[in-house]
Design a protein around this motif. Structure first.
Motif, PDB file in Angstrom:
ATOM      1  N   GLY A 164      27.117  86.115  69.196  1.00  0.00           N
ATOM      2  CA  GLY A 164      25.805  85.513  69.430  1.00  0.00           C
ATOM      3  C   GLY A 164      25.721  84.015  69.186  1.00  0.00           C
ATOM      4  N   GLU A 165      26.853  83.365  68.891  1.00  0.00           N
ATOM      5  CA  GLU A 165      26.846  81.917  68.643  1.00  0.00           C
ATOM      6  C   GLU A 165      28.067  81.253  69.271  1.00  0.00           C
ATOM      7  OE1 GLU A 165      26.355  80.648  64.572  1.00  0.00           O
ATOM      8  OE2 GLU A 165      25.405  82.552  64.062  1.00  0.00           O
ATOM      9  N   TRP A 166      27.921  79.959  69.586  1.00  0.00           N
ATOM     10  CA  TRP A 166      29.075  79.177  70.009  1.00  0.00           C
ATOM     11  C   TRP A 166      29.891  78.876  68.763  1.00  0.00           C
ATOM     12  CZ3 TRP A 166      30.565  78.952  74.798  1.00  0.00           C
ATOM     13  CH2 TRP A 166      29.623  79.159  75.793  1.00  0.00           C
ATOM     14  N   ARG A 167      31.163  79.270  68.785  1.00  0.00           N
ATOM     15  CA  ARG A 167      32.028  79.164  67.607  1.00  0.00           C
ATOM     16  C   ARG A 167      33.131  78.133  67.809  1.00  0.00           C
ATOM     17  NH1 ARG A 167      29.958  82.770  63.593  1.00  0.00           N
ATOM     18  NH2 ARG A 167      28.910  84.391  64.766  1.00  0.00           N
ATOM     19  N   ASP A 168      33.414  77.388  66.747  1.00  0.00           N
ATOM     20  CA  ASP A 168      34.553  76.466  66.744  1.00  0.00           C
ATOM     21  C   ASP A 168      35.841  77.280  66.756  1.00  0.00           C
ATOM     22  OD1 ASP A 168      32.588  74.567  66.368  1.00  0.00           O
ATOM     23  OD2 ASP A 168      33.136  74.114  64.295  1.00  0.00           O
ATOM     24  N   HIS A 169      36.896  76.687  67.300  1.00  0.00           N
ATOM     25  CA  HIS A 169      38.212  77.323  67.307  1.00  0.00           C
ATOM     26  C   HIS A 169      39.295  76.289  67.020  1.00  0.00           C
ATOM     27  CE1 HIS A 169      36.346  80.871  68.919  1.00  0.00           C
ATOM     28  NE2 HIS A 169      37.511  81.483  68.958  1.00  0.00           N
ATOM     29  N   ARG A 170      40.312  76.731  66.294  1.00  0.00           N
ATOM     30  CA  ARG A 170      41.521  75.918  66.112  1.00  0.00           C
ATOM     31  C   ARG A 170      42.417  76.160  67.314  1.00  0.00           C
ATOM     32  NH1 ARG A 170      44.808  76.249  60.883  1.00  0.00           N
ATOM     33  NH2 ARG A 170      45.609  74.321  61.760  1.00  0.00           N
ATOM     34  N   LEU A 171      42.973  75.103  67.854  1.00  0.00           N
ATOM     35  CA  LEU A 171      43.863  75.193  69.007  1.00  0.00           C
ATOM     36  C   LEU A 171      45.312  75.057  68.551  1.00  0.00           C
ATOM     37  CD1 LEU A 171      41.937  72.886  71.499  1.00  0.00           C
ATOM     38  CD2 LEU A 171      41.751  75.371  71.221  1.00  0.00           C
ATOM     39  N   PHE A 172      46.165  75.846  69.182  1.00  0.00           N
ATOM     40  CA  PHE A 172      47.599  75.851  68.898  1.00  0.00           C
ATOM     41  C   PHE A 172      48.361  75.784  70.211  1.00  0.00           C
ATOM     42  CE2 PHE A 172      45.625  77.838  65.319  1.00  0.00           C
ATOM     43  CZ  PHE A 172      46.417  77.552  64.225  1.00  0.00           C
ATOM     44  N   GLN A 173      49.566  75.261  70.168  1.00  0.00           N
ATOM     45  CA  GLN A 173      50.432  75.296  71.334  1.00  0.00           C
ATOM     46  C   GLN A 173      51.859  75.573  70.904  1.00  0.00           C
ATOM     47  OE1 GLN A 173      50.648  71.584  73.474  1.00  0.00           O
ATOM     48  NE2 GLN A 173      51.930  70.609  71.930  1.00  0.00           N
ATOM     49  N   ARG A 174      52.612  76.095  71.845  1.00  0.00           N
ATOM     50  CA  ARG A 174      54.056  76.237  71.647  1.00  0.00           C
ATOM     51  C   ARG A 174      54.732  75.710  72.895  1.00  0.00           C
ATOM     52  NH1 ARG A 174      57.906  81.483  70.317  1.00  0.00           N
ATOM     53  NH2 ARG A 174      59.844  80.433  70.896  1.00  0.00           N
ATOM     54  N   ILE A 175      55.590  74.746  72.701  1.00  0.00           N
ATOM     55  CA  ILE A 175      56.416  74.237  73.792  1.00  0.00           C
ATOM     56  C   ILE A 175      57.618  75.173  73.878  1.00  0.00           C
ATOM     57  CG2 ILE A 175      57.758  72.287  74.672  1.00  0.00           C
ATOM     58  CD1 ILE A 175      54.691  71.790  74.492  1.00  0.00           C
TER      59      ILE A 175
END
Length: 185
Positions: A164-175
């Motif tokens: 029910g809410e817009w939530r922050d997220h941590r972003l990750f990547q793998r090369i």
């Protein structure tokens, strides 16, 4: 893409989702429903709703835009891993999403599945990079990503509408590799 089933630990098979998985997948979603999910209509939690979803995923898979895996053990769905938004050309990237059934968490299954999918993404799909996101409070998922070679790349404010809410997220990547992609065009 010819992606074959692979055995993981504890009798779990990682394989491409099929239309006939709809009843088992609906049951798994009902069993694992929680406040961390985006809004889904009630039809999503039915065999017919899952059948329609699996058919749509099969079309995207045939077009090379999505790879939908299931983790299956003893006829039950133990989780899922999806590569979505697959883009080739000079980008050669996709988004990684996954979930593990509550009764299978904490046993290394997510890490094993993510590591296997990373290998397939590189060797079979031909990707250079994967991106994933977690809510800041989802430390278990962040540990899975970090154990699987993902690195944090930032915070995305109000990234997904969940609970029910817009939530922050941590972003990750793998090369996955730094090979020249021109031979793959």
């Amino acid at each position: 893409m010819d992606i074959r089933p692979e055995q993981l630990a504890d009798g779990v098979t990682l394989r491409i989702a099929e239309r006939d998985d709809a009843p088992a997948l609906a049951a798994a979603f009902v069993e694992n429903r929680g406040p961390w999910e985006p809004y889904r209509p009630e039809s999503f939690f039915t065999a017919e709703g899952q059948r329609a979803r699996l058919e749509a995923q099969a079309r995207e898979y045939a077009e090379g835009r999505l790879v939908p895996w299931l983790l299956v053990s003893g006829g039950r769905i133990a989780g899922a891993v999806t590569l979505s938004g697959v883009v080739l050309g000079p980008f050669r990237s996709a988004w990684l999403g996954y979930w593990i059934a509550a009764d299978r968490q904490g046993r290394g299954l997510a890490t094993a599945a993510v590591e296997r999918v990373c290998r397939i993404a590189r060797e079979t799909v031909g990707l250079h990079r994967l991106e994933a996101s977690t809510r800041p409070d989802n430390l278990a998922s962040q540990r899975v990503l970090e154990k699987s070679g993902f690195e944090p790349i930032g915070m995305a404010p109000r990234y997904l509408h969940i609970g029910g809410e817009w939530r922050d997220h941590r972003l990750f990547q793998r090369i996955l590799h730094d090979d020249d992609p021109t031979s793959a065009f």
